[in-house]
Design a protein around this motif. Structure first.
Motif, PDB file in Angstrom:
ATOM      1  N   LEU A  21       0.826  -1.205   0.000  1.00  0.00           N
ATOM      2  CA  LEU A  21       0.000   0.000   0.000  1.00  0.00           C
ATOM      3  C   LEU A  21       0.865   1.261   0.000  1.00  0.00           C
ATOM      4  O   LEU A  21       0.573   2.232  -0.716  1.00  0.00           O
ATOM      5  CB  LEU A  21      -0.913  -0.015   1.232  1.00  0.00           C
ATOM      6  N   THR A  22       1.934   1.234   0.766  1.00  0.00           N
ATOM      7  CA  THR A  22       2.832   2.389   0.827  1.00  0.00           C
ATOM      8  C   THR A  22       3.496   2.628  -0.523  1.00  0.00           C
ATOM      9  O   THR A  22       3.578   3.761  -0.998  1.00  0.00           O
ATOM     10  CB  THR A  22       3.891   2.185   1.919  1.00  0.00           C
ATOM     11  N   ASP A  23       3.960   1.560  -1.148  1.00  0.00           N
ATOM     12  CA  ASP A  23       4.581   1.708  -2.463  1.00  0.00           C
ATOM     13  C   ASP A  23       3.569   2.216  -3.488  1.00  0.00           C
ATOM     14  O   ASP A  23       3.870   3.097  -4.294  1.00  0.00           O
ATOM     15  CB  ASP A  23       5.165   0.375  -2.924  1.00  0.00           C
ATOM     16  N   THR A  24       2.349   1.678  -3.434  1.00  0.00           N
ATOM     17  CA  THR A  24       1.317   2.108  -4.379  1.00  0.00           C
ATOM     18  C   THR A  24       1.015   3.594  -4.232  1.00  0.00           C
ATOM     19  O   THR A  24       0.897   4.313  -5.229  1.00  0.00           O
ATOM     20  CB  THR A  24       0.036   1.288  -4.169  1.00  0.00           C
ATOM     21  N   CYS A  25       0.914   4.071  -3.016  1.00  0.00           N
ATOM     22  CA  CYS A  25       0.523   5.465  -2.792  1.00  0.00           C
ATOM     23  C   CYS A  25       1.679   6.448  -2.923  1.00  0.00           C
ATOM     24  O   CYS A  25       1.444   7.622  -3.243  1.00  0.00           O
ATOM     25  CB  CYS A  25      -0.096   5.606  -1.404  1.00  0.00           C
ATOM     26  N   CYS A  26       2.902   5.993  -2.675  1.00  0.00           N
ATOM     27  CA  CYS A  26       4.024   6.936  -2.546  1.00  0.00           C
ATOM     28  C   CYS A  26       5.071   6.843  -3.655  1.00  0.00           C
ATOM     29  O   CYS A  26       5.884   7.771  -3.802  1.00  0.00           O
ATOM     30  CB  CYS A  26       4.720   6.729  -1.200  1.00  0.00           C
ATOM     31  N   SER A  81      -1.837   6.307 -14.122  1.00  0.00           N
ATOM     32  CA  SER A  81      -2.633   5.195 -14.633  1.00  0.00           C
ATOM     33  C   SER A  81      -2.274   3.905 -13.897  1.00  0.00           C
ATOM     34  O   SER A  81      -3.155   3.123 -13.523  1.00  0.00           O
ATOM     35  CB  SER A  81      -2.406   5.029 -16.135  1.00  0.00           C
ATOM     36  N   GLN A  82      -0.982   3.692 -13.661  1.00  0.00           N
ATOM     37  CA  GLN A  82      -0.545   2.509 -12.926  1.00  0.00           C
ATOM     38  C   GLN A  82      -1.015   2.554 -11.477  1.00  0.00           C
ATOM     39  O   GLN A  82      -1.499   1.555 -10.945  1.00  0.00           O
ATOM     40  CB  GLN A  82       0.991   2.422 -12.962  1.00  0.00           C
ATOM     41  N   ARG A  83      -0.880   3.720 -10.858  1.00  0.00           N
ATOM     42  CA  ARG A  83      -1.271   3.838  -9.452  1.00  0.00           C
ATOM     43  C   ARG A  83      -2.773   3.590  -9.287  1.00  0.00           C
ATOM     44  O   ARG A  83      -3.204   2.871  -8.390  1.00  0.00           O
ATOM     45  CB  ARG A  83      -0.905   5.233  -8.930  1.00  0.00           C
ATOM     46  N   GLU A  84      -3.559   4.180 -10.173  1.00  0.00           N
ATOM     47  CA  GLU A  84      -5.008   3.996 -10.098  1.00  0.00           C
ATOM     48  C   GLU A  84      -5.374   2.534 -10.322  1.00  0.00           C
ATOM     49  O   GLU A  84      -6.228   1.982  -9.621  1.00  0.00           O
ATOM     50  CB  GLU A  84      -5.709   4.893 -11.114  1.00  0.00           C
ATOM     51  N   GLN A 136      -4.710  12.446  -7.356  1.00  0.00           N
ATOM     52  CA  GLN A 136      -4.125  11.781  -8.529  1.00  0.00           C
ATOM     53  C   GLN A 136      -2.627  12.056  -8.640  1.00  0.00           C
ATOM     54  O   GLN A 136      -2.121  12.493  -9.675  1.00  0.00           O
ATOM     55  CB  GLN A 136      -4.857  12.213  -9.801  1.00  0.00           C
ATOM     56  N   ALA A 137      -1.948  11.799  -7.536  1.00  0.00           N
ATOM     57  CA  ALA A 137      -0.512  12.035  -7.446  1.00  0.00           C
ATOM     58  C   ALA A 137       0.035  11.174  -6.320  1.00  0.00           C
ATOM     59  O   ALA A 137      -0.718  10.723  -5.445  1.00  0.00           O
ATOM     60  CB  ALA A 137      -0.232  13.511  -7.156  1.00  0.00           C
ATOM     61  N   GLU A 189       3.795  12.332   1.995  1.00  0.00           N
ATOM     62  CA  GLU A 189       4.341  11.795   3.244  1.00  0.00           C
ATOM     63  C   GLU A 189       3.534  10.579   3.676  1.00  0.00           C
ATOM     64  O   GLU A 189       2.309  10.535   3.532  1.00  0.00           O
ATOM     65  CB  GLU A 189       4.315  12.851   4.349  1.00  0.00           C
ATOM     66  N   HIS A 190       4.250   9.601   4.232  1.00  0.00           N
ATOM     67  CA  HIS A 190       3.641   8.402   4.803  1.00  0.00           C
ATOM     68  C   HIS A 190       4.089   8.275   6.246  1.00  0.00           C
ATOM     69  O   HIS A 190       5.267   8.451   6.550  1.00  0.00           O
ATOM     70  CB  HIS A 190       4.060   7.159   4.018  1.00  0.00           C
TER      71      HIS A 190
END
Length: 267
Positions: free
Chosen positions: A198-203, A210-213, A246-247, A251-252
């Motif tokens: 989840l952290t890698d996906t969001c950050c 497109s990949q993140r979504e 959409q970015a 920070e995590h």
């Protein structure tokens, strides 16, 4: 040097029921994290909360200027049902949210009866104890479709131009029975694997949007996804927060809550 731009969107793990307000030692890191959050965020004139604890056939929006608190938990001591937080609503903002969603063919209902559930008042009472910032709560859709929830965020993007703080109030880990089991090596590794995904996906700034979504829409393919979320209502506020921005998040923050890793993501 460019000045640091304070964030307008945060997905947070709100803890177990009223426990952060009852001094529960298993929530110590979460409480410390919530107290520090306002320094990272804009000083808002209003707050919009997408809480995991409200679902509707359409997007429900609190429209009352003086909503009550809903003690939507059970089995806690009497003081849990005496919590006070003098927060107001803001009907004008509720109407604006409905307008933007309707413009994108997302059906809404302005709800003049419902109050604020603990996904709203528990984290806000820790973050903003004075309770002097008006708030509007927005529901999830009971179809629990991740793509649709991302689109809810996209529809509300114009409101980022205003001094509004958007909060997705959920939990990045939400397997309730497992919170109260003795952690095992297997459960720890499963929790960690999903949090890392989840952290890698969001950050991860190397992912395009497109990949993140796509990864967020297909979150069930993540490692141990259904162990961490037997039902996804506590994850979907994150999808709305992503849709707003959409970015990659800026920070995590990771904390341990009741022996489980849980995340906050800030945009």
């Amino acid at each position: 040097m460019m000045p640091h731009v304070k964030a307008r969107t945060v997905f947070l793990s709100h803890g177990g029921g009223p426990m952060p307000l009852l001094g529960d030692p298993g929530h110590k890191q979460l409480i410390t994290g919530l107290k520090s959050l306002p320094d990272k965020l804009i000083t808002p004139k209003a707050i919009v909360v997408f809480s995991a604890h409200w679902e509707g056939e359409t997007v429900e929006i609190t429209a009352h200027d003086t909503p009550q608190l809903i003690y939507d938990y059970y089995g806690f001591p009497p003081e849990a049902y005496e919590i006070d937080y003098p927060i107001k609503g803001q009907s004008s903002l509720a109407n604006s949210i409905a307008k933007h969603l309707n413009h994108h063919a997302i059906t809404t209902h302005l709800n003049n009866n419902r109050g604020f559930d603990h996904g709203v008042f528990v984290p806000l009472k820790v973050m903003y104890p004075q309770g002097d910032i008006p708030c509007v709560q927005v529901s999830l859709l009971n179809n629990l479709d991740p793509h649709v929830h991302i689109n809810i965020g996209k529809a509300l993007q114009p409101l980022l131009q205003q001094d509004i703080l958007f909060i997705g109030s959920g939990f990045s880990f939400h397997n309730l029975p497992d919170f109260f089991q003795t952690p095992t090596h297997k459960s720890k590794q499963a929790n960690l694997a999903f949090e890392n995904w989840l952290t890698d996906t969001c950050c991860n700034a190397h992912l395009n949007e497109s990949q993140r979504e796509s990864q967020l829409i297909n979150w069930e393919q993540a490692p141990h996804a259904r162990y961490c979320h037997p039902r996804e209502e506590h994850l979907l506020p994150l999808h709305i927060c992503y849709g707003l921005n959409q970015a990659p998040c800026q920070e995590h923050i990771s904390v341990t809550v009741l022996n489980k890793l849980a995340s906050t993501f800030i945009w």
